[in-house]
Design an enzyme around this catalytic site. Structure first.
Site, short mmCIF file in Angstrom:
data_model
loop_
_atom_site.label_atom_id
_atom_site.label_comp_id
_atom_site.label_asym_id
_atom_site.label_seq_id
_atom_site.Cartn_x
_atom_site.Cartn_y
_atom_site.Cartn_z
NE ARG A 167 -4.71 -0.31 -10.02
CZ ARG A 167 -3.61 -0.72 -9.42
NH1 ARG A 167 -3.46 -1.98 -9.10
NH2 ARG A 167 -2.64 0.13 -9.12
CD GLU A 224 -5.29 10.39 6.35
OE1 GLU A 224 -5.06 9.18 6.39
OE2 GLU A 224 -4.74 11.18 5.54
N1 LIG Z 1 5.33 9.24 3.83
C1 LIG Z 1 4.57 8.25 4.32
N2 LIG Z 1 3.26 8.46 4.56
C2 LIG Z 1 2.54 7.43 5.06
C3 LIG Z 1 3.10 6.16 5.32
N3 LIG Z 1 2.13 5.37 5.82
C4 LIG Z 1 1.01 6.11 5.85
N4 LIG Z 1 1.23 7.35 5.39
C5 LIG Z 1 0.25 8.45 5.28
O1 LIG Z 1 -0.89 8.10 6.02
C6 LIG Z 1 -2.01 7.92 5.16
C7 LIG Z 1 -2.91 6.83 5.67
O2 LIG Z 1 -2.17 5.65 5.78
P1 LIG Z 1 -2.76 4.34 6.45
O3 LIG Z 1 -3.27 4.66 7.80
O4 LIG Z 1 -1.78 3.25 6.31
O5 LIG Z 1 -4.01 4.10 5.61
P2 LIG Z 1 -4.60 3.38 4.42
O6 LIG Z 1 -5.47 4.39 3.79
O7 LIG Z 1 -5.19 2.11 4.89
O8 LIG Z 1 -3.39 2.96 3.50
P3 LIG Z 1 -2.45 3.76 2.54
O9 LIG Z 1 -3.03 5.13 2.32
O10 LIG Z 1 -2.41 2.95 1.34
O11 LIG Z 1 -1.08 3.79 3.15
C8 LIG Z 1 -1.40 7.68 3.80
O12 LIG Z 1 -2.31 8.01 2.79
C9 LIG Z 1 -0.20 8.61 3.84
O13 LIG Z 1 -0.58 9.96 3.65
C10 LIG Z 1 4.50 5.97 5.05
O14 LIG Z 1 5.08 4.91 5.26
N5 LIG Z 1 5.17 7.04 4.54
N1 LIG Z 2 -4.28 14.21 5.32
C1 LIG Z 2 -3.51 14.92 4.50
N2 LIG Z 2 -3.46 16.25 4.65
C2 LIG Z 2 -2.69 17.01 3.85
N3 LIG Z 2 -1.95 16.52 2.84
C3 LIG Z 2 -1.97 15.20 2.63
C4 LIG Z 2 -2.75 14.32 3.44
N4 LIG Z 2 -2.56 13.05 3.00
C5 LIG Z 2 -1.70 13.13 1.98
N5 LIG Z 2 -1.35 14.39 1.73
C6 LIG Z 2 -0.44 14.89 0.68
O1 LIG Z 2 -1.12 14.95 -0.53
C7 LIG Z 2 -0.24 14.73 -1.63
C8 LIG Z 2 -0.81 13.68 -2.54
O2 LIG Z 2 -0.79 12.43 -1.90
P1 LIG Z 2 -1.88 11.32 -2.17
O3 LIG Z 2 -3.22 11.86 -2.00
O4 LIG Z 2 -1.59 10.65 -3.43
O5 LIG Z 2 -1.69 10.41 -1.03
P2 LIG Z 2 -1.01 9.56 0.02
O6 LIG Z 2 -1.80 9.83 1.20
O7 LIG Z 2 0.44 9.79 0.18
O8 LIG Z 2 -1.17 8.10 -0.54
P3 LIG Z 2 -2.29 7.02 -0.52
O9 LIG Z 2 -2.76 6.92 -1.93
O10 LIG Z 2 -1.60 5.81 -0.05
O11 LIG Z 2 -3.38 7.47 0.41
C9 LIG Z 2 1.08 14.30 -1.00
O12 LIG Z 2 1.95 15.42 -0.99
C10 LIG Z 2 0.71 13.93 0.40
O13 LIG Z 2 1.76 14.16 1.31
#
Ligand SMILES: Nc1nc2c(ncn2[C@@H]2O[C@H](COP(=O)(O)OP(=O)(O)OP(=O)(O)O)[C@@H](O)[C@H]2O)c(=O)[nH]1
Ligand SMILES: Nc1ncnc2c1ncn2[C@@H]1O[C@H](COP(=O)(O)OP(=O)(O)OP(=O)(O)O)[C@@H](O)[C@H]1O
Length: 267
Positions: free
Chosen positions: A58, A140
């Protein structure tokens, strides 16, 4: 929900996350078994929850029938390293693998995010072998240091708790904390470099010490007893002073004496 069978949809992602975790853990064990320095500290993996997939779809305006291509981190792997240099070494090892294809990379270390977030991301395509044939899925791979992981874990849980509504002063402090974590990484890297340099100096000096002692033995072999004894005395002095440069000079002098001795010269 949208009527999709999420259990079935997530199966290849679960398989991909599991297999990648096992393979990367095997890489770590293999490097250790070869007595090489293992740049990987530990590995985690997860499959995104359905609610989180829907929320992200979304937020990024990805239509539900395009989720497979539009959301790249449904299968996620995270690799923790001790030092920043290790991150680039691990990224290299992954790039060279034949069982996955690199789609693209994001260097959030050089180009850290506005929040202060640092990590190296590889988006890969991994072919999962299913009963219906090979199915490529996106995954990823996040690579980070222990300090980066410490920061990101706490920042993530704070954001979760405050539903992405962190007050400005908290965001500022988190940014400063990210800088402090990176400073720690930089400091630890320079301490490590100092140890590596010291080890190299030590190895170099052991090589030169062994060389000089062998050369003195050779002089004895040519019955140049007086000359050999003089060199031995000078060696003792230089060795006590830990004077590697002096030992190198001495080695050159002994080699010249050996040359003369080989040609039948007098001592
Ligand atoms: N804790 C933390 N994790 C982050 C942050 N930015 C990115 N990440 C991690 O990196 C992942 C990929 O981020 P991005 O490369 O920005 O990718 P994206 O899928 O376009 O966007 P988002 O997932 O919405 O942030 C996220 O899902 C998080 O797991 C941040 O500011 N704080
Ligand atoms: N590539 C990864 N490998 C292992 N753990 C991850 C990875 N990306 C996120 N996580 C962990 O998985 C848990 C659930 O996070 P979630 O999948 O909601 O995603 P996010 O990556 O933080 O957010 P977003 O929705 O922006 O991608 C969190 O504890 C997060 O740190």
């Amino acid at each position: 929900m949208d009527g999709r069978d999420w259990g079935k949809f997530l199966l290849p992602y679960e398989q991909a996350a599991e297999e990648l975790k096992v393979k990367l853990k095997a890489l770590r064990s293999e490097l250790k078994a070869r007595d090489e320095y293992a740049p990987i500290e530990f590995i985690t993996g997860r499959v995104k929850r359905v609610s989180s997939i829907l929320e992200k779809a979304r937020r990024l305006s990805v239509p539900l029938d395009r989720i497979e291509m539009g959301i790249e981190d449904i299968a996620g792997i995270r690799i923790m390293c001790q030092f920043v240099d290790d991150i680039y070494r691990v990224a290299d090892l992954i790039r060279q693998r034949k069982d996955l294809t690199l789609v693209y990379e994001k260097d959030y270390i050089t180009h850290y995010k506005e929040s202060g977030y640092r990590s190296y991301h590889l988006i890969v395509e991994y072919p999962v072998q299913t009963s219906l044939g090979s199915k490529p899925v996106l995954a990823e791979i996040q690579i980070r240091t222990l300090a980066m992981n410490f920061w990101a874990t706490i920042e993530h849980s704070l954001n979760y708790k405050y539903r992405d509504q962190l007050p400005t002063h908290v965001r500022d402090r988190l940014r400063k904390a990210a800088e402090a974590a990176f400073l720690l990484d930089t400091e630890m890297s320079s301490i490590r470099q100092e140890i590596v340099d010291a080890q190299q100096d030590f190895e170099e000096s052991s090589v030169i010490v062994r060389r000089v002692l062998n050369e003195i033995q050779e002089l004895y072999f040519f019955r140049r007893v007086r000359e050999a004894a003089q060199f031995q005395l000078r060696f003792n002095e230089l060795w006590e002073q830990d004077d590697v440069w002096g030992l190198k000079e001495l080695s050159l002098e002994i080699q010249a004496a050996l040359d003369r001795a080989g040609k039948g010269g007098t001592s």
